[in-house]
Design a protein around this motif. Sequence first.
Motif, short mmCIF file in Angstrom:
data_model
loop_
_atom_site.label_atom_id
_atom_site.label_comp_id
_atom_site.label_asym_id
_atom_site.label_seq_id
_atom_site.Cartn_x
_atom_site.Cartn_y
_atom_site.Cartn_z
N ASN A 1 8.34 -29.38 22.34
CA ASN A 1 8.26 -29.50 23.79
C ASN A 1 7.75 -30.90 24.16
O ASN A 1 6.62 -31.07 24.56
CB ASN A 1 7.30 -28.40 24.28
CG ASN A 1 7.20 -28.33 25.77
OD1 ASN A 1 8.17 -28.64 26.48
ND2 ASN A 1 6.03 -27.94 26.25
N ARG B 1 1.53 -28.53 14.56
CA ARG B 1 2.28 -27.28 14.45
C ARG B 1 1.61 -26.17 15.28
O ARG B 1 2.30 -25.46 16.01
CB ARG B 1 2.45 -26.90 12.97
CG ARG B 1 3.58 -25.91 12.71
CD ARG B 1 3.87 -25.74 11.22
NE ARG B 1 4.66 -26.81 10.68
CZ ARG B 1 4.21 -27.80 9.94
NH1 ARG B 1 2.92 -27.85 9.61
NH2 ARG B 1 5.01 -28.73 9.51
N PRO B 2 0.28 -25.99 15.21
CA PRO B 2 -0.35 -25.01 16.10
C PRO B 2 -0.08 -25.28 17.59
O PRO B 2 0.21 -24.34 18.34
CB PRO B 2 -1.83 -25.14 15.77
CG PRO B 2 -1.84 -25.52 14.33
CD PRO B 2 -0.66 -26.45 14.17
N ILE C 1 13.70 -27.36 14.79
CA ILE C 1 12.52 -26.64 15.27
C ILE C 1 12.19 -27.19 16.65
O ILE C 1 11.95 -28.39 16.79
CB ILE C 1 11.33 -26.86 14.32
CG1 ILE C 1 11.66 -26.43 12.90
CG2 ILE C 1 10.07 -26.17 14.85
CD1 ILE C 1 10.70 -26.98 11.85
N MET C 2 12.16 -26.31 17.63
CA MET C 2 11.98 -26.81 19.00
C MET C 2 10.62 -27.48 19.20
O MET C 2 9.59 -26.98 18.78
CB MET C 2 12.11 -25.67 20.00
CG MET C 2 12.39 -26.19 21.38
SD MET C 2 12.62 -24.84 22.55
CE MET C 2 10.91 -24.34 22.79
N ASN D 1 2.43 -26.73 18.83
CA ASN D 1 3.86 -26.56 19.05
C ASN D 1 4.30 -25.10 18.94
O ASN D 1 5.18 -24.65 19.66
CB ASN D 1 4.56 -27.37 17.95
CG ASN D 1 5.81 -28.00 18.43
OD1 ASN D 1 6.08 -28.08 19.61
ND2 ASN D 1 6.60 -28.45 17.48
N GLN D 2 3.68 -24.37 18.02
CA GLN D 2 4.19 -23.05 17.70
C GLN D 2 3.19 -21.92 17.88
O GLN D 2 3.58 -20.76 17.96
CB GLN D 2 4.70 -23.03 16.24
CG GLN D 2 5.94 -23.88 16.06
CD GLN D 2 6.38 -23.97 14.61
OE1 GLN D 2 6.23 -23.04 13.85
NE2 GLN D 2 6.93 -25.11 14.24
N SER D 3 1.89 -22.23 17.94
CA SER D 3 0.92 -21.14 18.07
C SER D 3 0.43 -20.98 19.50
O SER D 3 0.23 -19.87 19.96
CB SER D 3 -0.28 -21.38 17.16
OG SER D 3 0.06 -21.17 15.81
N LEU D 4 0.21 -22.07 20.20
CA LEU D 4 -0.39 -21.94 21.53
C LEU D 4 0.69 -21.83 22.61
O LEU D 4 0.53 -22.30 23.73
CB LEU D 4 -1.33 -23.12 21.80
CG LEU D 4 -2.42 -23.32 20.74
CD1 LEU D 4 -3.36 -24.45 21.11
CD2 LEU D 4 -3.23 -22.05 20.52
N THR D 5 1.77 -21.14 22.27
CA THR D 5 2.93 -21.10 23.16
C THR D 5 2.76 -20.16 24.35
O THR D 5 3.51 -20.24 25.30
CB THR D 5 4.18 -20.66 22.37
OG1 THR D 5 3.85 -19.46 21.67
CG2 THR D 5 4.59 -21.72 21.38
N ALA D 6 1.78 -19.26 24.28
CA ALA D 6 1.56 -18.36 25.41
C ALA D 6 0.75 -19.03 26.50
O ALA D 6 0.63 -18.52 27.61
CB ALA D 6 0.84 -17.10 24.95
N ASP D 7 0.17 -20.18 26.16
CA ASP D 7 -0.78 -20.82 27.07
C ASP D 7 -0.22 -22.04 27.77
O ASP D 7 0.68 -22.70 27.26
CB ASP D 7 -2.01 -21.28 26.26
CG ASP D 7 -2.98 -20.16 26.05
OD1 ASP D 7 -4.00 -20.16 26.73
OD2 ASP D 7 -2.70 -19.28 25.22
#
Lengths: 401, 401
Positions: free
Chosen positions: A323, A135-136, A320-321, A138-144
């Motif tokens: 990638n 989940r991190p 939930i998207m 997928n959803q937390s490190l999205t700016a990187d």
Amino acid sequence: MINISVLGYGTVGSGVVEVLDTNSESIAKKARQPIHVKYVLDKREFPGSPVEDKVVHDINVILDDPEVQIVVETMGGVHPAYEFVKGALERGKSVCTSNKELVAKHGAELLALAKSKSINFLFEASVGGGIPIIRPLNQSLTADEIEEITGILNGTTNYILSKMDTEGADFAEVLREAQDKGYAERNPEADVEGYDACRKIAILTSLAFGKQVDYEDIYTEGITKITKTDMLYAKELDAKIKIVGSSKREDEKVSAFVAPVMIGRENPLYSVNDVFNGIYVKGNVLGDTMFYGKGAGKLPTASAVVADVVDAAKHIGTNIMTNWSTHKLELADFEEVSHRFFVRVDEVEKEAAAEAFGQVEEVNANVAGEYAFITKLMTEKEFKEKAVALSSMRNRIRVAF
Amino acid sequence: MINISVLGYGTVGSGVVEVLDTNSESIAKKARQPIHVKYVLDKREFPGSPVEDKVVHDINVILDDPEVQIVVETMGGVHPAYEFVKGALERGKSVCTSNKELVAKHGAELLALAKSKSINFLFEASVGGGIPIIRPLNQSLTADEIEEITGILNGTTNYILSKMDTEGADFAEVLREAQDKGYAERNPEADVEGYDACRKIAILTSLAFGKQVDYEDIYTEGITKITKTDMLYAKELDAKIKIVGSSKREDEKVSAFVAPVMIGRENPLYSVNDVFNGIYVKGNVLGDTMFYGKGAGKLPTASAVVADVVDAAKHIGTNIMTNWSTHKLELADFEEVSHRFFVRVDEVEKEAAAEAFGQVEEVNANVAGEYAFITKLMTEKEFKEKAVALSSMRNRIRVAF
């Protein structure tokens, strides 16, 4: 109320039922509704257990029941888990699984199927047990843009290597002890040969880089050749030998491998010992981060599965998207991946080593009759070509510093 | 396309613009649409900068523009950040902030306001910089009831303590060096007195236990009294002195504090050194987990803010549930919280110590004229009562093992 069904009442499956019961109130609050286990699928009966009246032996009872909205798959193995999970998704039921084989093999396909049905296929527990990592990512490190993932992904082998390090014991000895304690399987191949870590790094790499990584493409080397003598040298280098799954992006090419490596003290994975897992992630803006915790065990793994159930319950009707496309990621040829190599040969080959490898860093751990050194950075191919000149190679371990 | 505005073009605000530019393609993919910075609010002009044409000086330009759907607040401080953020939320704009003072003070209220408008108030960057901790607490550890959070939450003080440890230097000396290098502020009070860590543990505790924790209620002690002599004893104990923010639930009561503690080698926080942060979380089923990374810095912090922007963009029109109500959490009286205490007194008080504290564990670091020991477990109140008998107390540090 959400009705769920659990496929497979083994260690993790029974853990899921236990966690849902233990924390029923707080879980209902977070899922916005109570979670009710309607069926448990297993070949066995469980008389006297809390699920006694819920056991069914036919998957179709679950698949055909429109009341079941979420299916938890904790059977392990690819078949029949794949058929069961696919059947559930096709009937519009979200699936939460702890099954790394299934996710590594069919993750992209099952994610696409879930997306087409506006439901979810979730697998937090398939890597790192209770550690939040899927989940991190997928959803937390999205700016990187992820540049590297390197993880100690298998608790059994980390336990074995930690014990070899602290007790100066040899592999076979510690393995036997780990088996007696139940930390290692009677057939330890999947752990000690790195196959388990391989599936896990395949999953993480697919998620991080957005394309399907076939685990068969990942170079995989286990820990069976690591000896207590290697540990002496690691100590001398102020390093630890850890088996990691690692993937890196360089020049738009992603490389991946599973192998024991020497890790230095400044690496956050250096302190991940015993049965713990640690997953280091490097993002292009975030820099270094690490996720640490129990990578296996009944309740930690069940905690991750139930967190997925909560997420699935919160997202009924919404995908939930993720990638991770079905397009295959062509990994870089491992022969072209570079490392420094720690090498041990017979003392008489000292000159031959100098001739083959040029300037090297000598390592002295006072082992009689032996000469050990670290090469400069070179590709696997170069190393093999040079190493042909040495007839007495006792071991060689990649160096991560 | 989503239009956003950035309030405050300082270190973090300019980092947000930079990250959005650097990774624009992958961010657009994950947010399902491009992110466009429409305005930057600042008192200053930035001629020649990438935001030259976007600078406005009046918040109302942003608040009154219906095209702006997400506001990024990176000004810091409570006023006027609070008024600006509230204004944005009231006008249906989601807010992403890195501002720990604002979140600690008004988090519950602003979350409730966002919920009432079906938008989002997100604050991943307010704790742990780039480390994903808010979203994992909120969305990953949902199967668990949290029993403890203990974090190294301030990079400046961790850097100072790490340097004191490795270099045997005294506090004032290392602080000066850190200030020269720009690692510590000229006015270092917020860091070295623990105020920054206090706000962060207040936020984490509120989220973990679902109620508003007022940071003013948290016992807070800084590192200004830690000396190089204390470090000698820590080495002797194979421990490290770290300033942590910590909260624990015991018997339905939550206690919290910020203070330097002695941490043993088996603790995952032991290896969190220099400017890094680490946040240990214990769940009742998950067990131990830890999140590690850069707790500050322009790009790591901006990475967390931008991840929030991506999440806000994906959830336009939908509130992401957060378990933090406006009900106040009454913390346990700190006087009743128990620790073991490491104590240093003049050698002549050895007998007085024995009389006051009964059986203790002596610690010998060959410091002339001094007697040091660790007490048994006791409450703050008990400790103070017993310590009255000792007139020469040189220092006392809580022990976390």
